[in-house]
Design a protein around this motif. Structure first.
Motif, mmCIF file in Angstrom:
data_model
loop_
_atom_site.group_PDB
_atom_site.id
_atom_site.type_symbol
_atom_site.label_atom_id
_atom_site.label_comp_id
_atom_site.label_asym_id
_atom_site.label_seq_id
_atom_site.Cartn_x
_atom_site.Cartn_y
_atom_site.Cartn_z
ATOM 1 N N LEU B 847 0.073 -4.927 8.834
ATOM 2 C CA LEU B 847 -0.861 -5.707 8.033
ATOM 3 C C LEU B 847 -0.075 -6.634 7.119
ATOM 4 N N LEU B 848 0.902 -6.057 6.461
ATOM 5 C CA LEU B 848 1.741 -6.854 5.575
ATOM 6 C C LEU B 848 3.193 -6.600 5.935
ATOM 7 N N ASP B 849 3.919 -7.644 6.123
ATOM 8 C CA ASP B 849 5.328 -7.517 6.431
ATOM 9 C C ASP B 849 6.109 -7.486 5.123
ATOM 10 N N PRO B 850 7.057 -6.540 4.974
ATOM 11 C CA PRO B 850 7.769 -6.465 3.684
ATOM 12 C C PRO B 850 8.551 -7.723 3.353
ATOM 13 N N SER B 851 8.924 -8.509 4.377
ATOM 14 C CA SER B 851 9.731 -9.687 4.082
ATOM 15 C C SER B 851 8.907 -10.760 3.369
ATOM 16 N N ASN B 852 7.577 -10.761 3.622
ATOM 17 C CA ASN B 852 6.759 -11.787 2.994
ATOM 18 C C ASN B 852 6.215 -11.346 1.653
ATOM 19 N N THR B 853 6.198 -10.057 1.414
ATOM 20 C CA THR B 853 5.497 -9.566 0.239
ATOM 21 C C THR B 853 6.435 -8.922 -0.750
ATOM 22 N N SER B 854 7.663 -9.340 -0.721
ATOM 23 C CA SER B 854 8.680 -8.789 -1.619
ATOM 24 C C SER B 854 8.677 -7.267 -1.597
ATOM 25 N N GLY B 855 8.701 -6.729 -0.382
ATOM 26 C CA GLY B 855 9.003 -5.312 -0.264
ATOM 27 C C GLY B 855 7.833 -4.380 -0.036
ATOM 28 N N LEU B 856 6.618 -4.863 -0.114
ATOM 29 C CA LEU B 856 5.486 -3.981 0.148
ATOM 30 C C LEU B 856 5.144 -4.064 1.627
ATOM 31 N N SER B 857 5.153 -2.920 2.292
ATOM 32 C CA SER B 857 4.855 -2.931 3.708
ATOM 33 C C SER B 857 3.577 -2.143 3.943
ATOM 34 N N VAL B 858 2.668 -2.721 4.701
ATOM 35 C CA VAL B 858 1.424 -2.019 5.012
ATOM 36 C C VAL B 858 1.250 -2.011 6.524
ATOM 37 N N ILE B 859 1.093 -0.818 7.060
ATOM 38 C CA ILE B 859 0.917 -0.655 8.500
ATOM 39 C C ILE B 859 -0.427 0.024 8.700
ATOM 40 N N TYR B 860 -1.124 -0.368 9.758
ATOM 41 C CA TYR B 860 -2.392 0.321 9.978
ATOM 42 C C TYR B 860 -2.521 0.798 11.408
ATOM 43 N N ALA B 861 -3.336 1.801 11.567
ATOM 44 C CA ALA B 861 -3.602 2.353 12.881
ATOM 45 C C ALA B 861 -5.049 2.803 12.898
ATOM 46 N N PHE B 862 -5.693 2.557 14.022
ATOM 47 C CA PHE B 862 -7.080 2.987 14.126
ATOM 48 C C PHE B 862 -7.112 4.481 14.378
ATOM 49 N N SER B 863 -7.997 5.159 13.718
ATOM 50 C CA SER B 863 -8.101 6.585 13.957
ATOM 51 C C SER B 863 -9.459 6.870 14.564
#
Lengths: 414, 997
Positions: B847-863
């Motif tokens: 969802l969010l790549d850490p390189s663009n957001t100064s270190g915050l990484s968000v990954i998602y998966a459907f459950s």
């Protein structure tokens, strides 16, 4: 995955730098490595060194250090074997290996490195194929280069062998003289302890084949007494099945000289010569006496006998003479006694005096004597070749056999 | 004469250099390189390029000439080409824009008739690593993977590795190419494919399964480097597929089985749990196993027995047997790397009684490739620690020879101590005696330490050891007194340390040794050695019958010499005298106290703080005569005396905790790995996969393959059938089709296999293994049977009553289905469940790549979970990770559009249904560095494939993001009973038709 290969000279100078992957390695790492070698390891560095940024592998040959770097997990033996293969190929190409030769032929070194490794993984390492891709420098090409100013080391055609199942053999062997020579080259490892007891004695042998046969010949080599062999390892061309079932070597040889097989015969009973060192010390003097003689005549002349030992530390002066041969004390405090043949009429002996440093009454460390010799015509392990069959050649080839034994790690402790 | 020789040597040197490129290396810049590069003649250009190469070799940056060099790439001459390529590969990354100029030429060269030109073009094109041209390279690789020349195909495999760095998102395509290359019939290409596999998809072991047998069979034919790689892949595959072998070293409880014929087995010495090495019974093996597979701690937790039941196989398993059979001739390889790789397969997988076949070949590599010896010995050490008897008969292979470097010697010594047994110890000891005279003093010290270890392991030899060590101490002390040389005293100190270690086992029986050592005290000058002896004296002052008798003179001697000692010895004297006071009997106590008082007096005036401090401490703790300050409050006095006594006993009499050997925190890595050599996990080190972790995938592949093979017309059948299997099918068979549409139709199949690539380690809920197969044979009597089987097999929650609303949730707004008639024909599909557990790995999206957001990484998966709020909402697992080193605060996730309110949730009004909406989520107050937080997002997608626009607020900054829906998760499970299922199934035209006929 190797990221970079460096070739360093004896003084730590970077002679060749070849980056293999996108992860470039700065050559400053060589400086770090060299300081490490000088500081810690006293010229005896480990094969795998952990630097702050990289894992380093190194192989040392004839004054040239082959250094490879990686940052990720990889089989360390792959790196070490690869570096020693590079060293072997370069030696084969350039005739010898030293700092000057590497510098003089740096273009070929680069081309070979580029062909041998791609993206940090070995690509083409078979010398026969490499020689077709990159021409070996020889007198003719050098002269041509001087006269015409042109040269082309690069072969313009892909060697056929790259596609074949016998990747070690070039498919078309030109001007083959239709000969095959098999020689057994053995090294005798022995260890005699301070009591004069033979602790360990074994023979490590290579079967070296020099084949110059046309077409795709099928060779079969069998031994008269294969059961004495303890350990083996084979050139990739040897088929495993015939060896497993009946200890026969069946293979399609590469062209030229190669090591078909290495073996080891353990637990031999005697050595051909004896070396008896005696060191006794008191009152700051150490008397040295070394006797050499034939213990067990192999039936052939033993030549090139040398006895070498490191003088113990804390020696003020050494005065050593021999009744046969010459004694030299080399720069690194090594005493080399060159005997050559053992004469019939007398037993060679080395005797003399070591003057210990002031204040030291007794010698507390004792040197180990390394013995070298060579015997032509005999394999001391007793291994015998039964016969060599050559099939698939247009005419019966000339076959030759010979054997030779030399001392390997032959050590006598005093 | 000499002059002549010298000149002839110089002449030969000149001749030797003549015609080589020596002059170019010596003086690369003596000609104008740019001018030469622009020359019309190949010879000039070659000359210039060689000069550039020389400059590169010498570390000069010649990147500024890039444009002039690049245009030479079009040259016809192969030599010019090769030299340009060498230059390009070195600088392309620095000069991306200029490097683009060469792409056209590469494209042209790729269709050259000369395979060498094609191969070079491909290698260089992939090697210059430009992101812009990566898609072009991918096309080229695809083409070259089917090139007629094996060499070009091999280079295509190498290019795959390079591409993977540039195009990780194309991994599926790359995998397909790996698959194609694996099917190649040239061994060289198969080998290169193994390399590509290792870097592109090392965890996608399912890919191997269909090639496994052929790969094993080609193993002897491929080149040695590839053998090393392929052996490792095959080993991982077999473990993931079948698990470990039950009767292998990993599970062997008693390794005496490993013993060779002629050796008398003395298992006692190995099974003493107290012995130093900790080489006892089953423990180290389970430990070994843990070290090799540690990644999944779950399966080893409490009881090791429990673990051994489910995930083991036997060596008679076909795949295991063929792997062992095909790797055993490789033990004869001339490459030590191959030998070690093959040996580690046997070490891990072979039955215990067959492991010994690896010993000879491994030991032979020590002699035949001396460069490899250091690495090989490190691995032998692990083998020997686990199974000492395996190597016990080969002790003479580890005898040290004078040419061994120090590291090799140290390893050999450790191995010798590990494998020493009652029968071999005399020979080993004779060797040790020789080593003590070696000029390398550090090595001698190691030998002395090794002697102590042997004596601790084999108590029967301890008195012999002590004798030897004592005479060594006497001898060494006489030498070191006369000569002062660096590193001389380490032997002496180590010898005393060794004596101390041996004496510790049974001090009483060795008291004579202690006495002799103490009597030597006045001859030994080394401070470290002296303090050690004084410590021994103090520690054992109360042991035995003889030692107490020598205490008075020794103590007097120590008091007399106190002033002349160095710091550490002074401290030891203070300690030792305190210990003597504590342990001594009444009759001498007064005398000792007087000596003690003398010593503390001396110490109190010492120049050193520590000594004064120690003296004050001891004199307070153990009042020696003159402390009687106020006798009147005797009760208080006696009370405090009790406490002091207690304290003193605790401080000086306390037994030192036995310093356990480093074994407990000794890490073991896979044999033949770099990590094992450097003794820490190198980046990229992967332990063995979890045993039998790919069971499910394998089964389903087999299933799809079987059905696919049956006939062309059944294809649709096979697919639909496989998609029933909870989305777990690895679609390996679809070479052409699988490529094209992975978004919509195939999505139910993909989550799993992509999850595998990502190798994301998560604990997933276990699901039963579903096994579906056709049952055409006994069609006649199926009716009743099926019902019986199913009702007994299917768990009760599946047979719960079916409600209309549940049915509707397949598609929430769907109209009620028309009533279904009971069909005459029964289904003949059979479902069986086994108790196998497996992991389902969800497909992860960023969802969010850490390189663009100064270190915050968000990954998602459907459950697949059902939202507690409403069935219409799709649950999405969100993994929020902080990749920075600072705290992140106030992370809020909200929809760009307004979020749905509570009351709207169940409504499906047409108006708001056009855009996806988000249920409100709580914010994350703060996130520590490297911390990962899981949260659940509930979204109403309204059955549209429109992305949900989100904004993530973090540290006050707003990051826009888009969440793309996965259509597969719009579908909800629908519980129904068997009859309902059967009649519904009959309405599904086209799926089961063929079976009905």
């Amino acid at each position: 995955m190797l990221q970079c290969v460096f070739l360093l000279s004896d003084s730590g100078e970077v002679m060749v730098e070849k980056q293999m992957t996108a992860h470039r390695v700065d050559r400053a790492i060589c400086g770090w490595f060299w300081e490490y070698v000088l500081a810690h390891a006293a010229g005896d560095p480990s094969k795998v060194v952990v630097s702050p940024t990289h894992y380093l592998f190194q192989v040392y040959r004839h004054g040239v250090t082959f250094l490879a770097c990686t940052q990720v997990e990889m089989p360390p033996l792959m790196a070490i074997e690869f570096l020693s293969r590079v060293a072997d190929v370069l030696t084969d190409y350039l005739g010898d290996l030293n700092e000057d030769i590497i510098k003089d032929n740096f273009v070929i070194v680069y081309q070979i490195l580029d062909e041998m490794m791609d993206n940090g993984f070995p690509l083409t390492t078979e010398p026969n194929i490499l020689k077709e891709m990159i021409a070996q420098p020889n007198i003719v090409s050098k002269m041509l280069n001087v006269v015409t100013g042109k040269s082309s080391a690069i072969g313009n055609k892909l060697p056929d062998a790259t596609a074949s199942f016998v990747h070690w053999r070039t498919t078309v062997v030109k001007d083959a003289s239709n000969e095959a020579y098999v020689s057994i080259v053995e090294e005798l490892d022995a260890c005699v302890n301070r009591e004069g007891v033979l602790v360990k004695c074994e023979a490590c042998g290579d079967i070296v084949v020099n084949s110059s046969l046309p077409g795709v010949p099928e060779l079969t080599l069998s031994f008269a007494n294969p059961t004495i062999i303890n350990d083996v390892r084979f050139h990739p061309c040897v088929r495993f099945r015939p060896w497993e079932s009946s200890q026969i070597l069946s293979f399609v040889p590469p062209d030229g000289q190669f090591k078909l097989m290495s073996y080891r015969v353990k637990k031999l009973k005697t050595t051909p010569i004896y070396v008896k060192p005696q060191l006794s010390s008191d009152l700051g003097n150490c008397r040295v006496n070394v006797m050499v003689g034939i213990r067990n005549d192999p039936g052939k002349p033993i030549d090139s006998i040398t006895v070498q030992f490191q003088l113990p530390p804390l020696i003020a002066s050494a005065d050593l003479t021999a009744n046969h041969g010459t004694v030299d004390i080399l720069a690194d405090q090594t005493c080399l006694w060159t005997i050559g043949h053992i004469p019939k009429d007398k037993a060679p002996s080395l005797s003399g005096n070591l003057r210990l440093e002031e204040g030291l009454a007794h010698l507390h460390v004792f040197p180990t004597f390394q013995v070298k010799f060579r015997i032509m015509g005999v394999a001391l392990s007793g291994l015998q070749i039964d016969r060599l069959e050559v099939k698939n050649t247009p005419s019966a080839p000339y076959k030759g056999f010979r054997a030779q034994t030399q001392a390997g790690r032959y050590e006598v402790r005093s | 004469m000499f002059g002549l020789q010298a000149s002839s040597a110089a002449a030969s040197w000149v001749v030797g250099r003549m015609g080589t490129d020596a002059h170019l290396y010596d003086d690369p810049e003596d000609a104008s390189i740019p001018a030469l590069l622009d020359s019309r003649f190949d010879a000039d250009r070659i000359d210039a390029l060689k000069r550039l190469l020389a400059l590169i070799a010498q570390g000069v940056d010649v990147a500024h000439l890039f444009p002039q060099v690049v245009k030479n790439v079009a040259a016809q001459s192969l030599e010019v080409k090769k030299l340009v390529y060498l230059y390009l590969l070195h600088y392309a990354e620095k000069r991306q824009n200029e490097a683009l100029l060469s792409i056209n030429i590469f494209q042209k060269d790729l269709s050259d008739i000369n395979p060498l030109v094609r191969a070079w073009a491909l290698r260089t094109m992939a090697g210059i690593r430009l992101h812009v041209v990566a898609p072009l390279v991918l096309v080229a690789v695809k083409k070259c993977a089917r090139d007629p020349s094996a060499y070009v195909r091999k280079c295509a495999a190498y290019a795959l590795c390079k591409l993977f760095d540039l195009l990780p998102e194309e991994s599926t395509t790359l995998e397909e190419i790996v698959d194609v290359l694996f099917s190649d019939n040239s061994p060289g290409v198969v080998g290169a494919a193994a390399v590509a596999f290792k870097s592109v998809c090392p965890n996608c072991l399912a890919l191997i399964s269909k090639h496994f047998r052929r790969l094993c069979e080609t193993l002897p034919d491929i080149e040695e480097w590839y053998q090393i790689t392929l052996i490792e892949i095959l080993l991982r595959y077999v473990i993931a597929r079948h698990g470990l072998v039950k009767d292998s070293v990993m599970f062997a409880s008693n390794l005496s089985l490993v013993a060779q014929g002629g050796v008398t087995v003395d298992t006692m010495s190995y099974t003493q749990p107290t012995s130093v090495g900790g080489i006892s019974g089953t423990r180290p093996n389970i430990m070994l196993l843990r070290h090799y597979i540690e990644e999944h701690p779950g399966c080893f937790d409490r009881e090791d027995d429990k673990f051994s039941s489910p995930s083991v196989t036997t060596s008679t398993n076909d795949d295991v047997a063929i792997l062992l059979k095909c790797t055993s001739p490789l033990l004869w390889s001339q490459n030590s790397g191959v030998v070690l790789a093959a040996a580690s397969v046997h070490w891990i997988m072979a039955p215990v009684e067959e492991v010994k076949r690896i010993v000879g070949p491994i030991l032979f590599t020590l002699r035949s490739s001396p460069d490899a010896a250091y690495v090989v010995l490190g691995d032998i050490l692990v083998f020997a620690k686990t199974a000492p008897l395996l190597f016990a008969p080969y002790d003479e292979d580890f005898f040290i020879c004078s040419s061994d470097p120090y590291q090799t010697r140290a390893l050999k010594l450790e191995i010798l101590t590990t494998i020493a047994s009652e029968s071999s110890i005399p020979a080993i000891f004779e060797e040790f005696e020789d080593y003590i005279k070696d000029p390398n003093r550090r090595f001698v010290a190691d030998t002395v330490a090794a002697i102590a270890l042997c004596a601790q392991k084999l108590p029967s030899i301890s008195s012999t050891c002590l004798e030897g060590l004592l005479s060594l101490v006497f001898y060494e002390s006489s030498i070191t007194n006369s000569v002062h040389l660096d590193g001389e005293d380490i032997v002496l100190v180590q010898a005393i340390l060794s004596i101390k270690a041996i004496v510790k086992i049974d001090a009483a029986s060795h008291e004579k040794v202690i006495i002799r050592l103490v009597r030597r005290l006045d001859k030994i000058k080394q401070p470290a050695a002296r303090s050690l002896i004084i410590w021994i004296f103090g520690e054992y002052s109360s042991v035995g019958n003889l030692i107490p008798k020598i205490i008075p003179p020794v103590l007097k001697y120590l008091a007399w010499s106190f002033a002349a000692e160095v710091l550490e010895t002074k401290l030891q004297i203070l300690n030792a005298s305190a210990k003597v006071i504590i342990h001594s009997a009444e009759e001498h106590l007064e005398e000792f106290k007087r000596i003690m008082a003398y010593i503390t007096d001396l110490a109190a005036c010492d120049l050193n703080y520590d000594v004064r401090d120690r003296a004050r401490f001891i004199s307070n703790l153990l009042p020696c005569g003159k402390t009687s300050l106020n006798e009147n409050d005797s009760t208080c006095q006696s009370h405090s005396q009790d406490i002091r006594k207690e304290l003193a006993d605790h401080i000086f009499g306390g037994k030192i905790p036995t310093t356990s050997h480093s074994d407990s925190n000794y890490r073991i890595y896979l044999p033949g790995s770099l990590s094992q050599v450097v003794l820490h996990a190198a980046p990229g080190y992967a332990p063995l996969p979890k045993p039998q972790s790919m069971e499910l995938i394998y089964h389903t592949i087999k299933l799809t393959r079987d059905t696919a093979n049956s006939s062309e017309s059944n294809n649709s059948n096979a697919e639909s059938e496989s998609s029933y299997e909870s989305g777990s099918v690895y679609d390996s068979e679809s070479e052409g089709g699988g490529l094209s549409d992975k978004d919509a139709t195939g999505s139910s199949q993909y989550p799993n296999d992509d999850g595998h690539n990502l190798h994301h380690r998560q604990d997933n809920q276990e699901a039963p293994l579903v096994h579906m197969y056709d049952d055409n044979v006994d069609q006649g009597q199926t009716g009743r049977n099926v019902e019986d089987n199913l009702s007994s097999l299917i768990s009760t929650d599946l047979t719960e009553l079916m409600s209309k609303s549940a049915l509707e949730s397949w598609l929430d707004e769907a109209p009620a289905l028309p009533a279904v008639q009971e069909s005459m024909q029964k289904s003949i599909a059979r479902v069986s469940f086994t108790n196998r557990s497996f992991e389902r790995k969800p497909k992860l999206h960023t969802l969010l790549d850490p390189s663009n957001t100064s270190g915050l990484s968000v990954i998602y998966a459907f459950s697949a979970e059902i939202s507690p709020i409403s069935r219409l909402l799709v649950c999405i697992d969100l993994f929020v990770e902080n990749n920075t080193t600072d705290q992140l605060t106030d992370i809020i996730i909200k929809s760009e559009e307004a979020s749905i309110s509570k009351d709207e949730m169940d409504q499906t009004s047409e108006g708001s249904a056009s855009i996806p909406t988000l249920a409100p989520v709580e914010e994350i107050r703060s996130l520590a560095p490297q911390q990962t937080v899981k949260m659940i997002l509930q979204v109403h997608f309204h059955h549209h494939l429109l992305p949900l626009k989100l904004s993530v607020l973090c540290n006050g900054k707003r990051h826009p993001a888009k969440l793309h829906p996965d259509i597969a998760y719009f579908v909800r499970p629908l519980p129904m009973d068997l009859n309902a299922f059967l009649c519904k199934e009959n309405q599904l035209r086209g799926v089961f038709e063929y079976a009905r006929r």
